[in-house]
Scaffold this active site. Structure first.
Site, PDB file in Angstrom:
ATOM      1  N   ASP A   1     -70.957   2.949 -35.095  1.00  0.00           N
ATOM      2  CA  ASP A   1     -71.307   1.743 -34.334  1.00  0.00           C
ATOM      3  C   ASP A   1     -72.819   1.584 -34.358  1.00  0.00           C
ATOM      4  O   ASP A   1     -73.555   2.569 -34.450  1.00  0.00           O
ATOM      5  CB  ASP A   1     -70.812   1.853 -32.885  1.00  0.00           C
ATOM      6  CG  ASP A   1     -70.654   0.503 -32.203  1.00  0.00           C
ATOM      7  OD1 ASP A   1     -69.505   0.128 -31.877  1.00  0.00           O
ATOM      8  OD2 ASP A   1     -71.690  -0.186 -31.986  1.00  0.00           O
TER       9      ASP A   1
ATOM     10  N   ASN B   1     -63.462  -2.595 -37.796  1.00  0.00           N
ATOM     11  CA  ASN B   1     -63.196  -3.352 -36.577  1.00  0.00           C
ATOM     12  C   ASN B   1     -64.453  -3.930 -35.914  1.00  0.00           C
ATOM     13  O   ASN B   1     -64.349  -4.811 -35.069  1.00  0.00           O
ATOM     14  CB  ASN B   1     -62.450  -2.392 -35.623  1.00  0.00           C
ATOM     15  CG  ASN B   1     -62.459  -2.835 -34.203  1.00  0.00           C
ATOM     16  OD1 ASN B   1     -61.684  -3.708 -33.825  1.00  0.00           O
ATOM     17  ND2 ASN B   1     -63.351  -2.274 -33.392  1.00  0.00           N
TER      18      ASN B   1
ATOM     19  N   TYR C   1     -66.948 -18.124 -36.732  1.00  0.00           N
ATOM     20  CA  TYR C   1     -65.991 -17.065 -36.352  1.00  0.00           C
ATOM     21  C   TYR C   1     -64.642 -17.329 -37.021  1.00  0.00           C
ATOM     22  O   TYR C   1     -64.009 -16.415 -37.549  1.00  0.00           O
ATOM     23  CB  TYR C   1     -65.857 -17.022 -34.822  1.00  0.00           C
ATOM     24  CG  TYR C   1     -65.138 -15.794 -34.288  1.00  0.00           C
ATOM     25  CD1 TYR C   1     -65.809 -14.580 -34.137  1.00  0.00           C
ATOM     26  CD2 TYR C   1     -63.789 -15.847 -33.920  1.00  0.00           C
ATOM     27  CE1 TYR C   1     -65.163 -13.455 -33.645  1.00  0.00           C
ATOM     28  CE2 TYR C   1     -63.132 -14.726 -33.423  1.00  0.00           C
ATOM     29  CZ  TYR C   1     -63.826 -13.537 -33.280  1.00  0.00           C
ATOM     30  OH  TYR C   1     -63.174 -12.415 -32.791  1.00  0.00           O
TER      31      TYR C   1
ATOM     32  N   LYS D   1     -63.009 -14.790 -39.760  1.00  0.00           N
ATOM     33  CA  LYS D   1     -61.742 -14.100 -39.487  1.00  0.00           C
ATOM     34  C   LYS D   1     -60.635 -14.535 -40.467  1.00  0.00           C
ATOM     35  O   LYS D   1     -59.775 -13.726 -40.814  1.00  0.00           O
ATOM     36  CB  LYS D   1     -61.328 -14.319 -38.028  1.00  0.00           C
ATOM     37  CG  LYS D   1     -62.263 -13.634 -37.015  1.00  0.00           C
ATOM     38  CD  LYS D   1     -62.361 -12.131 -37.218  1.00  0.00           C
ATOM     39  CE  LYS D   1     -63.138 -11.419 -36.116  1.00  0.00           C
ATOM     40  NZ  LYS D   1     -63.222  -9.972 -36.308  1.00  0.00           N
TER      41      LYS D   1
ATOM     42  N   ILE E   1     -57.901 -10.123 -25.748  1.00  0.00           N
ATOM     43  CA  ILE E   1     -57.771  -8.720 -25.355  1.00  0.00           C
ATOM     44  C   ILE E   1     -58.869  -8.379 -24.342  1.00  0.00           C
ATOM     45  O   ILE E   1     -60.044  -8.749 -24.548  1.00  0.00           O
ATOM     46  CB  ILE E   1     -57.912  -7.789 -26.591  1.00  0.00           C
ATOM     47  CG1 ILE E   1     -56.987  -8.252 -27.741  1.00  0.00           C
ATOM     48  CG2 ILE E   1     -57.619  -6.339 -26.212  1.00  0.00           C
ATOM     49  CD1 ILE E   1     -55.505  -8.323 -27.419  1.00  0.00           C
TER      50      ILE E   1
ATOM     51  N   THR F   1     -61.549  -6.697 -23.153  1.00  0.00           N
ATOM     52  CA  THR F   1     -62.606  -5.782 -23.621  1.00  0.00           C
ATOM     53  C   THR F   1     -63.948  -6.321 -23.128  1.00  0.00           C
ATOM     54  O   THR F   1     -64.019  -7.463 -22.647  1.00  0.00           O
ATOM     55  CB  THR F   1     -62.664  -5.741 -25.168  1.00  0.00           C
ATOM     56  OG1 THR F   1     -63.113  -7.023 -25.628  1.00  0.00           O
ATOM     57  CG2 THR F   1     -61.331  -5.410 -25.804  1.00  0.00           C
TER      58      THR F   1
HETATM   59  P1  NAI Z   1     -66.608  -5.230 -28.193  1.00  0.00           P
HETATM   60  O1  NAI Z   1     -67.817  -6.104 -28.110  1.00  0.00           O
HETATM   61  O2  NAI Z   1     -66.086  -4.609 -26.964  1.00  0.00           O
HETATM   62  O3  NAI Z   1     -66.833  -4.100 -29.307  1.00  0.00           O
HETATM   63  C1  NAI Z   1     -67.362  -4.437 -30.560  1.00  0.00           C
HETATM   64  C2  NAI Z   1     -68.175  -3.275 -31.073  1.00  0.00           C
HETATM   65  O4  NAI Z   1     -68.701  -3.627 -32.358  1.00  0.00           O
HETATM   66  C3  NAI Z   1     -69.371  -2.938 -30.170  1.00  0.00           C
HETATM   67  O5  NAI Z   1     -69.372  -1.561 -29.878  1.00  0.00           O
HETATM   68  C4  NAI Z   1     -70.584  -3.338 -31.004  1.00  0.00           C
HETATM   69  O6  NAI Z   1     -71.737  -2.517 -30.774  1.00  0.00           O
HETATM   70  C5  NAI Z   1     -70.027  -3.145 -32.420  1.00  0.00           C
HETATM   71  N1  NAI Z   1     -70.829  -3.869 -33.399  1.00  0.00           N
HETATM   72  C6  NAI Z   1     -71.298  -5.147 -33.332  1.00  0.00           C
HETATM   73  N2  NAI Z   1     -72.041  -5.420 -34.392  1.00  0.00           N
HETATM   74  C7  NAI Z   1     -72.048  -4.312 -35.176  1.00  0.00           C
HETATM   75  C8  NAI Z   1     -72.652  -3.978 -36.417  1.00  0.00           C
HETATM   76  N3  NAI Z   1     -73.438  -4.838 -37.072  1.00  0.00           N
HETATM   77  N4  NAI Z   1     -72.443  -2.732 -36.929  1.00  0.00           N
HETATM   78  C9  NAI Z   1     -71.684  -1.837 -36.263  1.00  0.00           C
HETATM   79  N5  NAI Z   1     -71.098  -2.082 -35.084  1.00  0.00           N
HETATM   80  C10 NAI Z   1     -71.291  -3.320 -34.540  1.00  0.00           C
HETATM   81  O7  NAI Z   1     -65.483  -6.145 -28.875  1.00  0.00           O
HETATM   82  P2  NAI Z   1     -63.878  -5.963 -29.026  1.00  0.00           P
HETATM   83  O8  NAI Z   1     -63.254  -6.976 -28.161  1.00  0.00           O
HETATM   84  O9  NAI Z   1     -63.495  -4.548 -28.923  1.00  0.00           O
HETATM   85  O10 NAI Z   1     -63.729  -6.485 -30.532  1.00  0.00           O
HETATM   86  C11 NAI Z   1     -63.440  -5.639 -31.623  1.00  0.00           C
HETATM   87  C12 NAI Z   1     -63.018  -6.513 -32.776  1.00  0.00           C
HETATM   88  O11 NAI Z   1     -61.851  -7.256 -32.406  1.00  0.00           O
HETATM   89  C13 NAI Z   1     -64.046  -7.539 -33.229  1.00  0.00           C
HETATM   90  O12 NAI Z   1     -64.027  -7.628 -34.645  1.00  0.00           O
HETATM   91  C14 NAI Z   1     -63.538  -8.833 -32.617  1.00  0.00           C
HETATM   92  O13 NAI Z   1     -63.967  -9.957 -33.336  1.00  0.00           O
HETATM   93  C15 NAI Z   1     -62.050  -8.622 -32.700  1.00  0.00           C
HETATM   94  N6  NAI Z   1     -61.262  -9.420 -31.780  1.00  0.00           N
HETATM   95  C16 NAI Z   1     -61.395  -9.262 -30.432  1.00  0.00           C
HETATM   96  C17 NAI Z   1     -60.620 -10.025 -29.591  1.00  0.00           C
HETATM   97  C18 NAI Z   1     -60.689  -9.907 -28.108  1.00  0.00           C
HETATM   98  O14 NAI Z   1     -60.061 -10.720 -27.423  1.00  0.00           O
HETATM   99  N7  NAI Z   1     -61.398  -8.942 -27.524  1.00  0.00           N
HETATM  100  C19 NAI Z   1     -59.663 -11.020 -30.119  1.00  0.00           C
HETATM  101  C20 NAI Z   1     -59.580 -11.066 -31.538  1.00  0.00           C
HETATM  102  C21 NAI Z   1     -60.369 -10.288 -32.345  1.00  0.00           C
END
Ligand code: NAI
Length: 257
Positions: A40, A93, A161, A165, A194, A196
């Protein structure tokens, strides 16, 4: 059929492991017996995830890694192989949400580049460097890429976005065809809303914001990161041995309306 990975000695690389879905997935892979590399850009959260895994008796390594930087990805994967000996699974992810909505003609070019860079190009770069390592040991493996409901339907005011995606699903299918014969299965998951930290930012963390999002969910609630992590882990397991290039939607019915 046993859906457990039960591959002690197998190694999983999880990006976005410092938070939300990635953290819970890292823990879930570890519970299945895999050694987990937490990658991360946020070092503090990442270290915390690795510590949580170790506290449960699992094996983890935290490596700071920006998925838009080839040198970071290569260094992280090299370290993973140096410490754990091999690579079997990857959960690509890491992702970001848009800062604000705007129609396409008004969409900020820098914001477009930022979102495509992390959410789409980052997945490509990770696979580019993961695949040779999985091929190296000749026993095959599996990759899961995180798309979204925004990979299935268009989101008004969110062209970058949505494009990123959708792109993850196309990329997943192309790569799946490239490596199916070499026993690397590549699939995508498409989460709905989700609960988060990302979703907290999206809803403004308010009861009204959450209610608005939940109103779009036929299931009447947000999903949990555990529900998404379970799908990612299952897609990497032998139970999913014939799943190739699939985009698995886990969204409480949101996108079938
Ligand atoms: P989150 O914001 O809680 O976690 C995302 C993580 O990705 C963070 O730890 C962040 O530091 C890391 N990150 C961001 N840019 C980065 C980079 N350049 N290099 C390495 N790490 C990086 O988000 P969440 O909700 O856990 O999302 C995870 C994935 O799921 C994402 O791809 C998001 O687009 C996708 N997603 C989330 C949804 C939701 O409702 N939470 C719905 C659909 C997809």
């Amino acid at each position: 059929m046993n859906s457990r990975l039960h591959y002690s000695g197998r190694v999983a690389f999880v990006t976005g492991a410092a938070s939300g879905i990635g953290r819970v997935a890292a823990l879930a892979f570890a519970r299945e017996g895999a050694s987990v590399v937490c990658a991360d850009v946020s070092d503090q959260g990442n270290q915390e995830t690795a510590r949580m895994i170790e506290e449960e008796g699992g094996r983890a390594l935290a490596i700071q890694c920006d998925v838009t930087r080839t040198e970071d990805i290569k260094a992280a994967l090299d370290k993973a192989v140096e410490v754990f000996g091999r690579l079997d699974f990857a959960f690509n992810n890491a992702g970001i949400e848009p800062r604000k909505a705007a129609p396409t003609a008004d969409y900020d070019e820098e914001e477009w580049n930022r979102i495509i860079d992390i959410n789409l190009r980052g997945v490509f770069l990770c696979m580019k460097h993961e695949i040779p390592l999985i091929l190296k040991h000749g026993e095959g493996g599996a990759i899961v890429n995180t798309s979204s409901g925004a990979g299935i339907i268009g989101i008004k005011g969110s062209p970058a976005y949505t494009a990123a995606k959708h792109g993850v699903i196309g990329l997943t299918k192309a790569a799946a065809l490239d490596y199916a014969a070499q026993n690397i299965r590549i699939n995508a998951i498409c989460p709905g809303y989700i609960a988060t930290p990302m979703m907290d930012r999206f809803t403004g963390g308010t009861a009204e914001g959450r209610a608005k999002v939940i109103a779009e969910e036929p299931a009447g609630r947000m999903g949990t990161p555990e529900e998404i992590a379970a799908a990612a882990v299952w897609l990497c397991s032998d139970a999913a041995a014939f799943m190739v290039g699939h985009a698995m939607v886990i969204d409480g019915g949101q996108t079938i309306q």
